[in-house]
Design a protein around this motif. Structure first.
Motif, PDB file in Angstrom:
ATOM      1  N   TYR A   1       0.859  -1.283  -0.068  1.00 52.65           N
ATOM      2  CA  TYR A   1      -0.244  -0.012   0.060  1.00 52.65           C
ATOM      3  C   TYR A   1       0.794   1.223  -0.034  1.00 52.65           C
ATOM      4  CZ  TYR A   1       0.882  -0.020   5.135  1.00 52.65           C
ATOM      5  OH  TYR A   1       1.218   0.155   6.478  1.00 52.65           O
TER       6      TYR A   1
ATOM      7  N   ASP B   1       8.997   4.263  12.167  1.00 56.22           N
ATOM      8  CA  ASP B   1       8.122   4.303  10.833  1.00 56.22           C
ATOM      9  C   ASP B   1       8.716   3.115  10.069  1.00 56.22           C
ATOM     10  OD1 ASP B   1       6.705   6.780   9.401  1.00 56.22           O
ATOM     11  OD2 ASP B   1       7.861   5.559   7.999  1.00 56.22           O
ATOM     12  N   ILE B   2       7.932   2.729   9.141  1.00 56.39           N
ATOM     13  CA  ILE B   2       8.123   1.628   8.219  1.00 56.39           C
ATOM     14  C   ILE B   2       8.979   1.973   7.150  1.00 56.39           C
ATOM     15  CG2 ILE B   2       6.272   1.602   6.625  1.00 56.39           C
ATOM     16  CD1 ILE B   2       5.918  -1.416   7.634  1.00 56.39           C
TER      17      ILE B   2
ATOM     18  N   PHE C   1      -1.230   9.426  15.158  1.00 61.93           N
ATOM     19  CA  PHE C   1      -1.791  10.779  14.244  1.00 61.93           C
ATOM     20  C   PHE C   1      -1.967  10.315  12.922  1.00 61.93           C
ATOM     21  CE2 PHE C   1      -1.250  15.169  13.184  1.00 61.93           C
ATOM     22  CZ  PHE C   1      -2.065  15.768  14.076  1.00 61.93           C
TER      23      PHE C   1
HETATM   24  C1  LIG Z   1       1.373   9.116  10.121  1.00 57.57           C
HETATM   25  S1  LIG Z   1       0.994   8.745   8.707  1.00 57.57           S
HETATM   26  C2  LIG Z   1       0.272  10.183   8.142  1.00 57.57           C
HETATM   27  C3  LIG Z   1       0.772  11.403   8.711  1.00 57.57           C
HETATM   28  C4  LIG Z   1       0.338  12.924   8.262  1.00 57.57           C
HETATM   29  N1  LIG Z   1      -0.422  12.632   6.690  1.00 57.57           N
HETATM   30  C5  LIG Z   1       1.347  13.956   8.308  1.00 57.57           C
HETATM   31  O1  LIG Z   1       1.117  14.821   8.410  1.00 57.57           O
HETATM   32  O2  LIG Z   1       2.294  13.392   8.027  1.00 57.57           O
HETATM   33  C6  LIG Z   1       2.341   8.763   7.697  1.00 57.57           C
HETATM   34  C7  LIG Z   1       3.713   7.529   7.806  1.00 57.57           C
HETATM   35  O3  LIG Z   1       3.034   6.448   8.001  1.00 57.57           O
HETATM   36  C8  LIG Z   1       3.842   5.582   7.907  1.00 57.57           C
HETATM   37  N2  LIG Z   1       3.667   4.187   7.679  1.00 57.57           N
HETATM   38  C9  LIG Z   1       2.488   3.612   7.063  1.00 57.57           C
HETATM   39  N3  LIG Z   1       2.337   2.244   7.362  1.00 57.57           N
HETATM   40  C10 LIG Z   1       2.996   2.157   8.442  1.00 57.57           C
HETATM   41  C11 LIG Z   1       3.385   0.891   9.319  1.00 57.57           C
HETATM   42  N4  LIG Z   1       2.729  -0.259   9.073  1.00 57.57           N
HETATM   43  N5  LIG Z   1       4.083   0.971  10.445  1.00 57.57           N
HETATM   44  C12 LIG Z   1       4.928   2.210  10.612  1.00 57.57           C
HETATM   45  N6  LIG Z   1       4.775   3.445   9.794  1.00 57.57           N
HETATM   46  C13 LIG Z   1       3.931   3.190   8.653  1.00 57.57           C
HETATM   47  C14 LIG Z   1       4.691   6.012   6.324  1.00 57.57           C
HETATM   48  O4  LIG Z   1       5.845   5.643   5.864  1.00 57.57           O
HETATM   49  C15 LIG Z   1       4.608   7.691   6.897  1.00 57.57           C
HETATM   50  O5  LIG Z   1       5.768   8.059   7.165  1.00 57.57           O
END
Ligand SMILES: C[S@@+](CC[C@H](N)C(=O)[O-])C[C@H]1O[C@@H](n2cnc3c(N)ncnc32)[C@H](O)[C@@H]1O
Length: 231
Positions: free
Chosen positions: A16, A93-94, A134
């Protein structure tokens, strides 16, 4: 047994992330551009600081906080500020690029530690006073929402709290609802899951060990959900 390097070099990224969010989180020049508070503020229709303040209102000095994914802008710096230098913030973070960006942003804050990690299968077991999730759930497929919500609850100490801030189904008359629907259809297809089900429902049986409070903001477009583990 598997071994992970602290910055995630060599880890396989989830489908994804590669297919839907490559532009936002895996493209270095764009990531540097997006990683600014003013951008986050714009994406959230001017609500970013208000939503961050909701998280900060649940956090106190000296606490341990787990943040399962990087957030653009200064969310993590503000959380680190709220816990102070006697607290501990663990950010995971992944995506290796995001691990490195976040490490750089927090380099002068000794209470903050950043490493690679999968929010759906965290390596951590020690409980935390707070978990701050968040705007992560809307960006992952529904099976991952379940895994992440359950994993976040499992990390909360007795008497501690998980705070989820994310999208929510706006009220029927919300003037931005048609536009947000289009944005989700084109860019954020997994976000509809949060219009359809409560976060509590994604979390599975462990949810029963918690008391849940939900408040919505900005005509229901956003939700702040606090799950407090019974002592
Ligand atoms: C917290 S979310 C969205 C945050 C928001 N849109 C912003 O202002 O940044 C974005 C992050 O989630 C991370 N992410 C997605 N899937 C993940 C997972 N399974 N474990 C850890 N991090 C993940 C992505 O790599 C990205 O850095």
């Amino acid at each position: 047994m598997s071994f992970h390097s602290a910055d995630g070099a060599g880890e396989v990224l989830p489908d994804y992330l590669r297919t839907v969010y490559n532009w936002a989180y895996l493209t270095p020049w764009l990531a540097s551009l997006l990683d600014r508070q003013v951008v986050v503020q714009a994406i959230l229709w001017g609500n970013a600081q208000k939503l961050i303040d909701e998280v900060l209102s649940e956090i106190g000095p000296g606490q341990s906080v787990f943040q399962p994914a990087a957030v653009y802008g200064d969310f993590s710096r503000q959380v680190a500020g709220a816990i102070g230098d006697r607290g501990r913030l663990e950010v995971r973070d992944i995506a290796p690029l995001q691990v490195n960006l976040t490490r750089r942003k927090l380099a002068d804050l000794p209470q903050a530690h950043v490493a690679w990690g999968d929010a759906g299968a965290p390596a951590e077991t020690a409980p935390f006073d707070r978990v701050a999730c968040f705007f992560l759930l809307h960006e992952v497929p529904d099976d991952m929402k379940k895994r992440i919500a359950a994993a976040m609850l499992s990390l909360v100490a007795p008497g501690g709290k998980a705070v989820f801030v994310d999208y929510h189904r706006p009220r029927r008359w919300h003037p931005l609802k048609p536009l947000m629907r289009k944005v989700f259809e084109r860019l954020e297809p997994f976000a509809f899951g949060l219009w359809e089900r409560e976060i509590e429902a994604w979390a599975g049986p462990l949810a029963e060990d918690f008391t849940w409070r939900k408040r919505t903001r900005f005509g229901g477009l956003y939700q702040v959900v606090v799950a407090e583990r019974r002592p």
